[in-house]
Design a protein around this motif. Structure first.
Motif, short mmCIF file in Angstrom:
data_model
loop_
_atom_site.label_atom_id
_atom_site.label_comp_id
_atom_site.label_asym_id
_atom_site.label_seq_id
_atom_site.Cartn_x
_atom_site.Cartn_y
_atom_site.Cartn_z
N ARG A 35 0.89 -1.15 0.12
CA ARG A 35 -0.07 -0.10 0.22
C ARG A 35 0.66 1.20 0.05
O ARG A 35 2.05 1.21 0.51
CB ARG A 35 -0.89 0.01 1.30
N ASP A 38 2.76 2.39 3.53
CA ASP A 38 3.70 1.61 4.00
C ASP A 38 4.97 2.34 4.06
O ASP A 38 5.76 2.19 4.67
CB ASP A 38 3.97 0.33 3.12
N SER A 74 3.51 -4.36 17.80
CA SER A 74 3.53 -3.69 16.50
C SER A 74 4.01 -4.97 15.43
O SER A 74 3.45 -4.82 14.57
CB SER A 74 4.74 -2.56 16.52
N ALA A 77 1.42 -7.31 15.09
CA ALA A 77 0.06 -6.76 14.27
C ALA A 77 0.28 -6.28 12.70
O ALA A 77 -0.47 -6.63 11.79
CB ALA A 77 -0.41 -5.22 14.98
N GLY A 78 1.58 -6.06 12.61
CA GLY A 78 2.09 -5.81 11.30
C GLY A 78 2.00 -7.03 10.38
O GLY A 78 1.64 -7.34 9.22
N TRP A 79 2.54 -8.24 10.84
CA TRP A 79 2.40 -9.47 10.27
C TRP A 79 1.08 -10.01 9.95
O TRP A 79 0.96 -10.57 8.72
CB TRP A 79 3.36 -10.48 11.18
N GLU A 80 0.04 -9.70 10.96
CA GLU A 80 -1.30 -10.15 10.59
C GLU A 80 -1.64 -9.40 9.67
O GLU A 80 -2.41 -9.85 8.92
CB GLU A 80 -2.06 -10.10 12.03
N ASN A 81 -1.60 -8.07 9.51
CA ASN A 81 -1.92 -7.08 8.53
C ASN A 81 -1.38 -7.57 7.13
O ASN A 81 -2.17 -7.49 6.31
CB ASN A 81 -1.54 -5.68 8.87
N ILE A 82 -0.26 -8.01 7.16
CA ILE A 82 0.42 -8.32 5.62
C ILE A 82 -0.26 -9.70 5.33
O ILE A 82 -0.73 -9.93 4.09
CB ILE A 82 2.03 -8.59 5.82
N ARG A 83 -0.46 -10.55 6.15
CA ARG A 83 -1.13 -11.80 5.72
C ARG A 83 -2.46 -11.69 5.32
O ARG A 83 -2.98 -12.29 4.47
CB ARG A 83 -1.06 -12.83 7.23
N LEU A 84 -3.29 -10.80 6.04
CA LEU A 84 -4.58 -10.43 5.58
C LEU A 84 -4.81 -9.60 4.22
O LEU A 84 -5.56 -9.96 3.55
CB LEU A 84 -5.39 -9.41 6.75
N ARG A 85 -3.95 -8.81 3.92
CA ARG A 85 -3.45 -8.42 2.83
C ARG A 85 -3.28 -9.35 1.73
O ARG A 85 -3.84 -9.39 0.47
CB ARG A 85 -2.59 -7.01 2.46
#
Length: 103
Positions: A35, A38, A74, A77-85
């Motif tokens: 994104r 980022d 942090s 949460a960032g890892w989870e965000n990238i996985r969801l993306r």
């Protein structure tokens, strides 16, 4: 005064710097997941990691513990965000393939 002493603050700062650089280089690996915002988070993470490395020697144990919790949360949460993306991007690709097969 700059007083860099190897300790937990160096490890935390390097973890944040490595994490945000991986977020930045994600643009080259999987551009559909990256994104525009980022770059903003990468800049903030590099600044935060550098501050931890340079001025982390001033932290007393409870503040260092709170910083380690912030870094852990942090990065998680960032890892989870990238996985969801990635999952959303894969779902969109599958949806487009199904629409093309129907037509």
């Amino acid at each position: 005064m700059v007083n860099i002493i190897f300790g937990t603050n160096i490890i935390l700062g390097l973890l944040i710097i490595i994490g945000v650089l991986l977020l930045y280089f994600l643009r080259n690996i999987r551009p559909e997941v990256a994104r525009d915002e980022d770059i903003f988070f990468t800049t903030l993470g590099l600044l935060y990691g550098t501050i931890l490395i340079i001025h982390g020697w001033r932290l007393d144990p409870i503040l260092l513990f709170s910083q380690s919790l912030v870094v852990t949360i942090s990065l998680a949460a960032g890892w989870e965000n990238i996985r969801l993306r990635g999952l959303i991007a894969d779902l969109l690709v599958d949806k487009l393939k199904n629409e093309l097969e129907v037509d």
